[in-house]
Each structure stands twice: as C-alpha cells, then as structure tokens.
Design a protein around this motif. Structure first.
Motif, PDB file in Angstrom:
ATOM      1  N   VAL A  10       0.869  -1.106   0.062  1.00 35.26           N
ATOM      2  CA  VAL A  10       0.170  -0.125  -0.044  1.00 35.26           C
ATOM      3  C   VAL A  10       1.059   1.320  -0.020  1.00 35.26           C
ATOM      4  CG1 VAL A  10      -1.662   1.195   1.336  1.00 35.26           C
ATOM      5  CG2 VAL A  10      -1.753  -1.195   1.426  1.00 35.26           C
ATOM      6  N   SER A  11       0.443   2.277  -0.882  1.00 39.44           N
ATOM      7  CA  SER A  11       1.418   3.254  -0.912  1.00 39.44           C
ATOM      8  C   SER A  11       1.489   4.261   0.184  1.00 39.44           C
ATOM      9  CB  SER A  11       0.873   4.069  -2.365  1.00 39.44           C
ATOM     10  OG  SER A  11      -0.327   4.486  -2.216  1.00 39.44           O
ATOM     11  N   THR A  12       2.377   5.079   0.454  1.00 38.94           N
ATOM     12  CA  THR A  12       2.452   5.886   1.553  1.00 38.94           C
ATOM     13  C   THR A  12       1.410   7.053   1.490  1.00 38.94           C
ATOM     14  OG1 THR A  12       4.883   5.745   1.500  1.00 38.94           O
ATOM     15  CG2 THR A  12       3.863   7.371   3.084  1.00 38.94           C
ATOM     16  N   LYS A  13       1.118   7.513   0.063  1.00 42.20           N
ATOM     17  CA  LYS A  13      -0.056   8.486  -0.052  1.00 42.20           C
ATOM     18  C   LYS A  13      -1.227   7.711   0.526  1.00 42.20           C
ATOM     19  CE  LYS A  13      -1.749   7.796  -4.085  1.00 42.20           C
ATOM     20  NZ  LYS A  13      -1.988   7.615  -5.416  1.00 42.20           N
ATOM     21  N   HIS A  17      -3.861   9.418   2.847  1.00 41.18           N
ATOM     22  CA  HIS A  17      -4.942   9.606   2.801  1.00 41.18           C
ATOM     23  C   HIS A  17      -5.990   9.206   3.676  1.00 41.18           C
ATOM     24  CE1 HIS A  17      -8.480   8.755   0.133  1.00 41.18           C
ATOM     25  NE2 HIS A  17      -8.839   9.965   0.584  1.00 41.18           N
ATOM     26  N   LYS A  18      -5.974   7.909   3.824  1.00 39.21           N
ATOM     27  CA  LYS A  18      -6.882   7.385   4.702  1.00 39.21           C
ATOM     28  C   LYS A  18      -6.915   7.643   6.382  1.00 39.21           C
ATOM     29  CE  LYS A  18      -7.999   2.989   2.136  1.00 39.21           C
ATOM     30  NZ  LYS A  18      -7.028   2.871   1.134  1.00 39.21           N
ATOM     31  N   ALA A  19      -5.477   8.104   6.815  1.00 41.75           N
ATOM     32  CA  ALA A  19      -5.254   8.436   8.120  1.00 41.75           C
ATOM     33  C   ALA A  19      -5.849   9.915   8.251  1.00 41.75           C
ATOM     34  CB  ALA A  19      -3.831   8.431   8.209  1.00 41.75           C
ATOM     35  N   LEU A  20      -5.685  10.509   7.253  1.00 38.19           N
ATOM     36  CA  LEU A  20      -6.067  12.111   7.518  1.00 38.19           C
ATOM     37  C   LEU A  20      -7.637  12.026   7.408  1.00 38.19           C
ATOM     38  CD1 LEU A  20      -3.461  13.986   5.276  1.00 38.19           C
ATOM     39  CD2 LEU A  20      -3.842  14.004   7.627  1.00 38.19           C
ATOM     40  N   ARG A  21      -8.349  11.347   6.483  1.00 34.33           N
ATOM     41  CA  ARG A  21      -9.645  11.207   6.153  1.00 34.33           C
ATOM     42  C   ARG A  21     -10.340  11.010   7.725  1.00 34.33           C
ATOM     43  NH1 ARG A  21     -11.901   7.212   1.711  1.00 34.33           N
ATOM     44  NH2 ARG A  21     -11.295   5.679   3.148  1.00 34.33           N
ATOM     45  N   GLU A  22      -9.708   9.665   8.205  1.00 32.84           N
ATOM     46  CA  GLU A  22     -10.106   9.456   9.538  1.00 32.84           C
ATOM     47  C   GLU A  22      -9.995  10.569  10.668  1.00 32.84           C
ATOM     48  OE1 GLU A  22     -12.166   6.640  11.019  1.00 32.84           O
ATOM     49  OE2 GLU A  22     -11.457   6.595   8.978  1.00 32.84           O
ATOM     50  N   LEU A  51       2.193  13.270   0.758  1.00 35.95           N
ATOM     51  CA  LEU A  51       1.376  13.836   1.637  1.00 35.95           C
ATOM     52  C   LEU A  51       0.561  14.782   0.730  1.00 35.95           C
ATOM     53  CD1 LEU A  51      -0.080  14.916   4.288  1.00 35.95           C
ATOM     54  CD2 LEU A  51       1.914  16.413   4.597  1.00 35.95           C
ATOM     55  N   ARG A  52       1.379  15.565  -0.244  1.00 38.69           N
ATOM     56  CA  ARG A  52       0.582  16.464  -0.998  1.00 38.69           C
ATOM     57  C   ARG A  52      -0.401  15.641  -1.826  1.00 38.69           C
ATOM     58  NH1 ARG A  52       1.958  21.541  -2.419  1.00 38.69           N
ATOM     59  NH2 ARG A  52       1.837  21.083  -4.611  1.00 38.69           N
ATOM     60  N   GLU A  53      -0.154  14.552  -2.371  1.00 42.59           N
ATOM     61  CA  GLU A  53      -0.969  13.843  -3.058  1.00 42.59           C
ATOM     62  C   GLU A  53      -2.238  13.459  -2.253  1.00 42.59           C
ATOM     63  OE1 GLU A  53       1.360  10.539  -5.100  1.00 42.59           O
ATOM     64  OE2 GLU A  53       2.257  12.078  -6.477  1.00 42.59           O
ATOM     65  N   ALA A  54      -1.925  12.850  -1.245  1.00 39.68           N
ATOM     66  CA  ALA A  54      -3.274  12.786  -0.242  1.00 39.68           C
ATOM     67  C   ALA A  54      -4.128  13.967   0.004  1.00 39.68           C
ATOM     68  CB  ALA A  54      -2.493  12.101   1.001  1.00 39.68           C
ATOM     69  N   LEU A  55      -3.468  14.955   0.158  1.00 36.40           N
ATOM     70  CA  LEU A  55      -4.160  16.114   0.171  1.00 36.40           C
ATOM     71  C   LEU A  55      -4.971  16.527  -0.815  1.00 36.40           C
ATOM     72  CD1 LEU A  55      -1.879  18.522   2.419  1.00 36.40           C
ATOM     73  CD2 LEU A  55      -3.926  17.579   3.135  1.00 36.40           C
TER      74      LEU A  55
ATOM     75  N   GLN B  56      -3.572  12.645 -11.080  1.00 37.84           N
ATOM     76  CA  GLN B  56      -4.183  12.208  -9.667  1.00 37.84           C
ATOM     77  C   GLN B  56      -5.534  12.792  -9.804  1.00 37.84           C
ATOM     78  OE1 GLN B  56      -3.286  10.517  -6.910  1.00 37.84           O
ATOM     79  NE2 GLN B  56      -3.787  11.938  -5.138  1.00 37.84           N
ATOM     80  N   ILE B  57      -5.888  14.052 -10.078  1.00 38.85           N
ATOM     81  CA  ILE B  57      -7.100  14.699 -10.333  1.00 38.85           C
ATOM     82  C   ILE B  57      -7.612  14.194 -11.648  1.00 38.85           C
ATOM     83  CG2 ILE B  57      -8.057  17.080 -11.138  1.00 38.85           C
ATOM     84  CD1 ILE B  57      -5.852  18.431 -10.000  1.00 38.85           C
ATOM     85  N   LEU B  58      -7.095  13.819 -12.679  1.00 39.56           N
ATOM     86  CA  LEU B  58      -7.856  13.172 -13.677  1.00 39.56           C
ATOM     87  C   LEU B  58      -8.360  11.718 -13.321  1.00 39.56           C
ATOM     88  CD1 LEU B  58      -5.213  14.211 -16.549  1.00 39.56           C
ATOM     89  CD2 LEU B  58      -7.620  14.824 -16.364  1.00 39.56           C
ATOM     90  N   GLU B  59      -7.436  11.135 -12.419  1.00 41.14           N
ATOM     91  CA  GLU B  59      -8.022   9.793 -12.120  1.00 41.14           C
ATOM     92  C   GLU B  59      -9.394   9.991 -11.068  1.00 41.14           C
ATOM     93  OE1 GLU B  59      -5.376   8.011  -9.261  1.00 41.14           O
ATOM     94  OE2 GLU B  59      -6.340   6.025  -9.103  1.00 41.14           O
ATOM     95  N   LEU B  60      -9.627  10.856 -10.365  1.00 45.45           N
ATOM     96  CA  LEU B  60     -10.496  11.070  -9.543  1.00 45.45           C
ATOM     97  C   LEU B  60     -11.661  11.796 -10.311  1.00 45.45           C
ATOM     98  CD1 LEU B  60      -8.924  12.440  -6.318  1.00 45.45           C
ATOM     99  CD2 LEU B  60      -9.766  10.217  -6.621  1.00 45.45           C
TER     100      LEU B  60
END
Lengths: 225, 225
Positions: A10-13, A17-22, A51-55, B56-60
């Motif tokens: 599982v990617s760090t991204k 993402h899941k952590a922040l969403r939670e 992190l930026r990708e997750a955000l 990433q945007i395009l993916e979503l």
DNA sequence: AACTTTATAATTGTATACAGTTATTTTAAA
DNA sequence: TTTAAAATAACTGTATACAATTATAAAGTT
C-alpha cells in the motif's frame, strides 16, 4: 516508510489519505483548521510528496479546501452543505436501488433479509455502533448488486463527507426502530420489483436522516463555528 | 516553468491538468492508451511532480485509471458508463433546477430567455459549435442560480466525462430543434415555479440526449474498442 | 523449442533540495 | 502610538535524485 509500503503493498500516499480522512471525520483535525504540509508530514513521518497527493485527494473529496494562496484548511461544516449532500445522496441511492432491482437474485434477497435481522438484534442490545455498521452494510450491499460503478463511486465520495456529520449525531432508539421499518419497506419493494416505490421509499429513508443531521450541525454551529 | 507560473498565477499542475483533460476529451490521448509519466512530462516540458498531481485529479475525475501496478492509462469508453453518467446527471440537473426555482429573479429569467433566442439563432445558422455553447450556458446558468455548490461540483465532474462522448456525437438539425423546445419547456416551468414539472422535464431532456450518445459509442465500440 | 531463471532496463513511489511566494516581524518614520 | 517599509521567516510549488518495484530481455536448462 518504504519497507512498510513494500510489505503491505500500500502506498504511503494511500496510508496518509486514509489516516487524514479518519482524522477529519473524527474531528481530530477540526473544521477550519489550517494545515501546514511540512508540519503534518513530520507528524505522519512521511515526506511532503505523498502527503501532497493525499491532500489533493481529500480536496477533491471535499474534506479540505485550498485557498488562492495555496494554503489548505480542513473543510468547514455547514447546514447548507449537509442539506445539499443528503439530497444528492437520496437521489443516488434511488438510482442504485432501481438498478439493483434489475439484477437481484434470491441469494441477495436472503442476505439483505439477514442484515435486517442483525440490525434488529443490535437495536435490542442498544449497540449503536453495530446498528450503524449493519445499516451501512445494507446500503452497500445494494450498491454492489446495482452494478452501477459510477453512482457507487459518487456515493462513497459523499459518504466520507456524511461520516463527518454522522460522528456528531446521537441517535435515539426511536430513530433506529423507525430506520429498521424503512429498511424493511425498501426490501419489500425490492422483492416485489416495484421500482417506483423502492426508489420513493429509499429517498424518504435518506432524507429522514437529514433532519437529524441538521439538528446536530445547528448545535455545533452555535458553539464553535 | 516557474516564470510562467509566476506570471499567470496558475500552477503548472493546473495547466497540465487542463491540457491533459482537453487531450483526452479530444481523443488525442486515446481510450485505453497507457501513459508513461516521464515521457509525458518531457512532452509537456514539466517535471513529474506536478504531472503526477494532475494525473491524480484526472483519476478522480474518471478520465484515467490506475491499475494495481501503478501504471496509468486513459479511461476506456463504454456504453454502460455512458448510461450511468447520464442517469446521474439527469438527477443532479433535476436537483439543481428545483433549487434554482427557489432563488430565481426576473433578471435571471430574462437571461435564460435571451439564451434560448441565441440558441434558435445558432440553429438557423446550423452553427453546431455555437449551438453547443449556448445550450451549455443555459444549463450552467441554472447551476449558478441554484446555489447548490455540491451538486454543481458533481455536475462539472460529470460534464468533463460527458464531453468525451459529446465530441464524438454528430447532432442533426432535428435533434437541436427538439432540444430548443425542451429548453423552452423547462424555462416555462421555472417561470411558473412548478418544481415537479420542471424537474420532470429537465430529466427527460437530459435522458433524451442519452440515446444519441449511446448510438455514437456503439459505433466506436465496434470499430476500436 | 519451450520453460525457468537470472540479469537488465524501464517505470513508479518517495525524499530532498531549491526556487518563488506569502505571511510575519522588525525597524524606521510620521 | 500608529503607520509604512524593509527584512526575515514560513510555506507552497517544482525539479531532481534515489529507492523500490515491475516489466523486459538474455541466458541457461530440460
């Protein structure tokens, strides 16, 4: 980080993402709170890149906002937004039951019937967490049966926003009993393959929970926001 | 790159995002085509970092897909997807007219009336591009009047997917004349503040264009995909 | 020749460095 | 003391480098 990504595949991204969403759903990151990338990256022990990708994902999911200067903050909560979300969700859930009726098998019906039984049991135990879980499963099972990938995608997007409000809400036993009745009705119409009433009932069911959500938000808006 | 970002105050990421979206909609990047980040970055003369954020945007947005191994490819086109998209859109447009009726002013009505006139004019000139533009404006004006940010957000997301199919479609003059009639009807009900019929008519209007889209896709599916 | 296995190359994911921008503090002037 | 200007600091956006993974090609085995 890398070893973990390697081990779990599982990617760090995604982890971020899941952590922040939670964190946002739980309110650990409060509505309106500004987010500094570097600081948060340090906290999560990752670099800014994933992190930026997750955000970015969170932004498109509506859980954070980005202002013109690039600064990110946790999306605020508002009554207007809750209303919008629930109306949209009620429509999407309507689409999804309708499609589900086209595809449903006896096995599916049995499973949904079983879920309602479990739901009743949880209610008799006043176990609200479990009530929530089975209710969710009921809806998500219908998602799957529908086969409507696009609608389901949107629904998951909405649900992550709805979860923010759900966390705040405290249901009464009366509410949950009413909810079971509605689930039963929906299933009834599904079995009858009565699309019009199934859709109608589903929409009513979703919008019913709206009022509850609104009350919760109103309370919060007065105190905090 | 930096100078450009500085001058226009638009990020490289956004430029890449819009450029790629356009390329996918126009078919310059074909459905199913794999995307190699490094290569594409070179082509766009940017680094991989903002490109990845754009992808990433395009993916979503559903314009590209990412497989388990991380490889990205342009999202394929399918009849099933078109159907799903249009049904969802018809519902969202329904929500949006309903809200618009609550907020609409005489000025708004005048503007919509004007747009229909322009639409008629474009049709008499058989200028399909302009027809499309005014039709779009009609709908988007209603979006704005509705004030429903969430629904509008979803609609824009859907529309970028729909544009892929729209590009392929070739409307007949008959289709466009029918479309004007429908726009008129919608406006009529808006003026009457008749929500039920406005929503109904709007849904019919959107679903009417579905069949057209399906035919187009069927043709393409036979040849290419 | 077909199938493994190994080595190589291509590609993605993450970290880091740096440039550019925005916010904040400090200093200076009125 | 307030306001303006300048300097500093904090932060975001992008590029680049490197690590890890996956795909491809080559070599070896049956």
């Amino acid at each position: 980080m890398n070893e973990r990504a390697k081990a779990s595949r599982v990617s760090t991204k995604d982890i971020a993402h899941k952590a922040l969403r939670e964190m946002i759903i739980k309110g650990e990151l409060e509505p309106g709170q500004p987010i500094a990338e570097e600081e948060l990256a340090k906290e999560l022990q990752i670099s800014r890149t994933p992190l930026r990708e997750a955000l970015q994902i969170l932004e498109l999911e509506g859980l954070v906002n980005r202002s013109l200067n690039g600064r990110i903050n946790v999306a605020p909560i508002s009554i207007q937004e809750v209303k919008e979300i629930f109306v949209i969700r009620s429509n999407l859930e309507g689409i999804v039951v309708e499609d589900a009726i086209d595809n449903i098998t006896q096995k599916d019906i049995d499973h949904l019937t079983h879920l309602i039984k479990l739901l009743k049991m949880a209610i008799s135990l006043e176990d609200y967490e479990t009530i929530d879980r089975f209710g969710k499963q009921f809806h998500e099972y219908i998602y799957t049966v529908s086969g409507n990938k696009m609608a389901v995608k949107f629904l998951y997007q909405l649900n992550s926003m709805i979860n923010r409000y759900r966390r705040l809400a405290h249901k009464s036993i009366g509410d949950t009993k009413q909810s079971v009745k509605e689930h039963k009705m929906i299933l009834h119409y599904i079995i009858q393959k009565d699309k019009i009433n199934a859709v109608e009932e589903m929409k009513k069911h979703i919008l019913g929970s709206l009022n509850q959500a609104i009350k919760t938000v109103e309370k919060y808006e007065h105190t905090q926001f």
